[in-house]
Enzyme design. Structure first.
Site, PDB file in Angstrom:
ATOM      1  N   GLU A 125       1.367  12.169   1.987  1.00 41.92           N
ATOM      2  CA  GLU A 125       1.398  13.944   1.247  1.00 41.92           C
ATOM      3  C   GLU A 125       2.501  13.778   0.416  1.00 41.92           C
ATOM      4  OE1 GLU A 125      -0.789  15.517   2.274  1.00 41.92           O
ATOM      5  OE2 GLU A 125      -2.102  14.986   4.098  1.00 41.92           O
ATOM      6  N   THR A 179       0.734  -1.026  -0.016  1.00 38.65           N
ATOM      7  CA  THR A 179       0.320   0.075  -0.034  1.00 38.65           C
ATOM      8  C   THR A 179       1.201   1.232   0.112  1.00 38.65           C
ATOM      9  OG1 THR A 179      -0.461  -0.014   2.320  1.00 38.65           O
ATOM     10  CG2 THR A 179      -2.051  -0.610   1.039  1.00 38.65           C
TER      11      THR A 179
END
Lengths: 343, 744
Positions: free
Chosen positions: B711, B640
């Site tokens: 981010e 992931t």
């Protein structure tokens, strides 16, 4: 103080649906109801209905008309109007005789859309001008007399040829550009019988009536396309310049069909057909450039001269100023690719 | 020494998404797919002017339309109790939907139509006729720089990244031997997650509310809604089991959510409200259009002498939106003199929202392009320039880094992409019709953790249920948490279920700012530790030596509890349930930020490498290769994590080459409010990508050794693309996106 009353949210209005058994039935429906529209793949019309841009009272489904044949007879390739873009693009005869058409169709939309979109429907694809799509904005094409939002608005995607103050929208179809380069004609049938419309006369320039995209009588049904044989199949290119690699409309597209000949002088252009997309309300045939190139040596120098000639009379509107340079560059590139001549 | 870093080839053995099957088979139900008894449908009507007053709303036609139950506007709203409260937060002043007749931006919700089917509600909405008194509006940033203001927030936090700041001497770049002074523009970008913003609001009596909602924080939405409607928080339940992307657009409560709740109150039935793709451009925020001025000064050996950096971003007329555009400039490089200035310009647009890499993605575009420009002026390799200015500690906070493997990022990425192939002189490499160039840029984002609790239910059959209110907007939070628990306990991941996205589960932060794994993962570790302590306590009743067991050495192996210090002491797990005749053990674990932030400065880092090919005649840019290396501590869930990085690169390529929300300043309307016209990358735009992780532990942020990832993966991608395009063509594009028209 200014008061404004505008349409607000978009929605599909109620409409009736009927399925035509044959062309006569479809013509009868169109004849008796001025607000009826034909629907085949529906990839454009249904979209426009959801945006509130079009609100037909009655949809006449013509999918059962089954104009599904692709045939080659007496020097002409004919493709039925309800053949889907994906079927035509992969058809062996299309690939063999008119590869440019396949190339152009595969440059358009997405596989999902091409699976639904039909040849007849694609001919009638309406502009993607954002002011046409946003019903709170003025648009002479959607609502004649309201003005053109794009003329002094955001017109990056807009026309540089053949526009009018009433409309600077462009025809968004890739398929149409190839058809123009291939001298196709559109087979239609209507209350007055059958006729063939040369593709160059099928789409129209906006003039004072941008609400009219083409010269089809609203009671006529498109039944197929005819493409005459040519000797272009070895040297065709459809170049589509766009903001992303797929699923984007053309900033500029160029269809090139060449017949090359080896002469004592070298490689010369025996015959050439050129058309551009993303530049006008209709696919734009580059007749002057064709005349210049015909019989000339296939050189980049000549390609550049042809491109320059093709741009005569071009006019930009601000955000689309770049097309004045991108268009000739694209013409040169497409000619280089189609001819295999690099210098 | 074997390699520690992870690359593409290392991912195969990692566990796959625990909810992957549910998502690809459609078994996962997103908010708009949930069906309730007596459900009604709401469709919003948006304004068509950008500034003015509603003088009349004619709803009669809509009310008479078939199936329409109600039409609500400011004329008949049941009202939001919070709007009447005094002393509201003047900075985060949300749009008070239906509160009065004022219009602040084009597309503002002015009415809602509720009907028994979606289509009837849509039709009804098309029949609402609104008349306005139109006033002068402004939506263009450059034309309105004179309206720029210092955000109120800056006054409250003088050391913050929105306050005027000077370190050393302001304007010191002017004294330097080599200078770069340029302006950069990042246009507005819309988040456009695949899943449309959707909510189902359902009242039970006058004081209980259940929301099935697209949100990045079930408990934060719960608290916000409870405050707005003056309800007890425990009477507001928010469910967001699956969220199909958000990128920051679901970090707050938006007007359409308030409207759905008002509508459900009015019609006394559950109401479903789903925004259209077009409305997504008007109602749920966007990355704001930002103009930056960057001035760099350096000595001839590349050492930075001074940086001056100003930022001007769009905000709405009713709310001050700020983001940390200037943070990276203050901490990234070892520079003695820095001055920054942050301004916002109130315009007739809706309020922006944090979008992936908020602030830093915009700031890094300007700073890292300017660094690239400086490298050419110095005739110095861009990586060498960055290494010369490498900051050994945080020059802003004057604290040591908790961990910083930036140098490894540069080295690993340069090797992988073949940086040696880059030619120092721009516009000199040609392959056929294509000009070839390489670019690099750096990204950074603060690494955080906050407070969370996990409830663990361990059953006699060996299964473990973990629950947390945290959302999963796509990064694979459930998968990462399962990995952490499986590794900690030593049990098979298939025995673990991680439930999330529900306000009634234990406390969790919002999923935003890259802190989910650090925060909730720490709580998972705490819960696992507490479970092991409880199991050891029970085991000690059978074998006394368990009194001395250290949790770190305890594992649940197969059907036995095992102490690696004392393997003979193992006991059957099932036997530990007999005391008290239990079928399950319920344990909690909590974790929170400690005092680590006083001692260390926490950041994740990314370095992006791009090989770009630019067509010599058409200006078309094709990214041929992308290599990104991230230092985000230990990788908890490799697959992931890799997907997160892949998504960041794709998002960054979109930002660089195509994303731009265009506003017609004559009307304030968005010109490309559709997925056909607002371009994000399609598969054909995406190149070969290599996702690398340094995978070195951060010792101080959390027990897993991880730092945030979500981010930092996008921050720096856009400048890497712009720098590669420059290297290919010699054309410096300072106004994104880099479309073909700018390169011919």
């Amino acid at each position: 103080m200014q008061y404004r009353k505008l349409k607000l949210e978009v929605a599909v209005h109620n409409f009736q649906y009927t399925r035509a058994k044959n062309a006569a039935g479809a013509i009868a429906e169109l004849s008796k109801n001025p607000a009826a529209k034909l629907v085949a793949g529906g990839t454009n019309l249904i979209d426009l209905m959801k945006y509130g841009v079009m609100a037909p009272d009655r949809l006449v489904d013509i999918n059962r008309l089954s104009y599904n044949a692709i045939q080659k007879e007496s020097g002409v390739l004919s493709i039925g109007a309800t053949v889907t873009n994906s079927v035509a693009a992969a058809n062996e005869m299309v690939l063999q005789y008119q590869p440019l058409l396949s190339q152009a169709m595969l440059a358009g939309a997405s596989p999902q859309l091409r699976n639904k979109a039909t040849m007849g429907g694609n001919l009638l694809q309406r502009t993607r001008c954002p002011y046409f799509y946003d019903i709170s904005e003025p648009c002479n094409k959607r609502e004649p007399g309201t003005g053109c939002g794009a003329l002094k608005g955001y017109n990056r995607m807009h026309a540089i040829f053949g526009a009018s103050d009433a409309c600077i929208a462009v025809n968004p179809s890739d398929m149409n550009v190839a058809l123009v380069a291939l001298d196709a004609s559109v087979q239609v049938t209507g209350p007055k019988g059958k006729r063939n419309i040369p593709i160059a006369e099928f789409h129209r320039l906006p003039g004072k009536h941008p609400e009219l995209d083409n010269t089809l009588d609203r009671r006529e049904v498109i039944t197929g396309l005819l493409i005459p044989d040519n000797a272009f199949s070895k040297h065709t290119t459809y170049l589509k310049v766009r903001d992303r690699a797929s699923y984007a409309f053309a900033l500029i597209s160029v269809a090139v069909a060449l017949e090359m000949e080896e002469t004592t002088e070298g490689t010369t252009i025996k015959e050439v057909h050129l058309a551009m997309g993303g530049v006008a309300h209709k696919p734009w045939r580059l007749t002057a450039a064709e005349q210049l190139l015909k019989g000339k040596k296939a050189t980049v120098e000549n390609f550049k001269m042809a491109a320059e000639l093709a741009m005569q009379g071009a006019k930009s509107y601000g955000h689309n100023d770049f097309k004045l340079k991108l268009a000739p560059n694209s013409i040169v590139q497409a000619l280089k690719t189609a001819s295999g001549i690099k210098a | 020494m074997g390699k520690k870093h992870l690359e593409n080839a290392d991912m195969a053995k990692a566990i796959s998404r625990v909810d992957g099957r549910a998502k690809v088979t459609g078994a996962a139900k997103y908010a708009a797919e949930v069906q309730l008894q007596d459900l009604t449908y709401a469709v919003l009507v948006g304004s068509t002017i950008a500034q003015g007053i509603i003088t009349k709303i004619d709803t009669q036609k809509a009310e008479w339309a078939p199936g329409v139950i109600a039409v609500i506007s400011h004329l008949n709203t049941p009202g939001v109790p919070e709007y009447k409260l005094q002393n509201q937060d003047v900075i985060q002043k949300q749009l008070r939907v239906f509160d009065d007749a004022n219009i602040y931006y084009n597309g503002q919700p002015v009415a809602v139509v509720i009907a028994d089917t979606l289509e009837r509600a849509q039709y009804g909405a098309s029949l609402v006729s609104v008349t306005y008194k139109k006033e002068q509006h402004v939506s263009n940033l450059e034309d309105n720089l004179s309206r720029a203001v210092v955000p109120k927030k800056a006054k409250a936090d003088p050391r913050g990244f929105t306050s005027d700041f000077v370190r050393g001497k302001a304007g010191a770049y002017l004294d330097a031997e080599v200078q770069v002074v340029e302006e950069y523009i990042q246009p507005s970008e819309v988040h456009h997650p695949m899943e449309l913003h959707s909510i189902i609001a359902s009242w039970e009596g006058n004081d209980k509310l259940t929301l099935v909602d697209k949100t990045q924080g079930s408990q934060q939405t719960q608290a916000s809604i409870a405050k707005s409607f003056q309800l007890k928080p425990e009477n507001v339940k928010v469910v967001a089991t699956y969220v199909g992307g958000a990128f920051g657009s679901a970090l707050r409560v938006w007007p359409h959510e308030i409207v759905a709740i008002l509508a459900a109150k009015k019609v006394q039935k559950p109401v479903k409200l789903v925004l259209s793709r077009g409305q997504m451009s008007y109602m749920v925020g966007y990355r704001p259009y930002t103009l930056q001025k960057v001035s760099l000064g350096a000595s001839k050996d590349g050492k930075l002498v001074g940086i001056s950096h100003e930022s001007y971003g769009k905000t709405s007329m009713y709310e001050e939106f700020t983001e940390n555009v200037l943070q990276m400039t203050r901490m990234m490089y070892d520079v003695p003199n820095i001055d920054t200035k942050y301004r916002i310009v109130p315009l007739n647009v809706s309020t922006p929202a944090p979008m992936r890499g908020p602030g830093e993605a915009t700031g890094s575009f300007a700073l890292e392009c300017a660094m690239d420009e400086l490298s050419y002026k110095l005739n110095m390799d861009p990586i060498a320039l960055r290494l010369v200015n490498y900051a050994g500690q945080d020059p802003d906070k004057l604290l040591p880094w908790s961990s910083n493997y930036l140098k490894d990022c540069y080295r690993l990425g340069a090797e992988k992409i073949g940086w040696n192939n880059r030619k120092a002189e721009a516009g000199t490499v040609q392959e056929g019709e294509w000009k070839v160039g390489y670019g690099v840029a750096t990204g950074t984002f603060g690494a955080f953790r906050s407070a969370a609790t996990i409830k663990a239910t361990y059953k006699a059959d060996g299964t473990l249920l973990l629950q947390s209110a945290i959302a999963d907007i796509g990064p694979g939070t459930g998968t990462a948490m399962t990995s952490i628990a499986a590794e900690n306990l030593g049990i098979d991941p298939s025995l673990i279920t991680f439930q999330l996205g529900n306000s009634s589960f234990p406390k969790a932060p919002m999923q935003g700012g890259s802190n989910s794994v650090a925060t909730v993962g720490s709580a998972v570790v705490a819960a696992c530790t507490n479970l092991k302590v409880e199991l050891a306590k029970r085991a000690a009743k059978q074998k006394q030596e368990w009194n001395n067991a250290v949790p770190a050495n305890i594992q649940l192996k197969g059907n036995e509890l095992v102490n690696s210090d004392d393997t003979a002491s193992k006991v059957k797990l099932v036997s530990l349930f007999t005391e008290g005749g239990l079928t399950e053990l319920v344990i909690e674990g909590s974790a929170a930020q400690g005092d680590e932030r006083n001692k260390y400065s926490f950041y994740s880092y990314s370095v992006h490498f791009i090989e770009a090919h630019v067509h010599e005649l058409t200006g078309v840019v094709r990214i041929k290769n992308a290599v990104s290396v991230v230092d985000c501590g230990t990788i908890v869930s490799p697959k992931t994590a890799r997907s997160q990085l892949m998504g960041g690169i794709v998002g960054g390529i979109g930002m660089a080459l195509m994303e731009e929300a265009v506003i017609d300043d004559r009307t304030g309307r968005t010109i490309n409010a559709s997925f056909g016209d607002y371009h994000v990358p399609v598969n054909a735009d995406i190149p070969q990508m290599e996702m690398l992780f340094v995978n070195e532990k951060d010792p101080y942020l959390n027990p897993m050794g991880s730092k945030g990832l979500g981010e930092v993966v996008i921050i720096g991608v856009a400048p890497a693309v712009a720098n590669a395009v420059y290297n290919a063509t010699g054309k410096r594009i300072r106004h994104l996106p880099i479309t073909p028209d700018k390169l011919i």
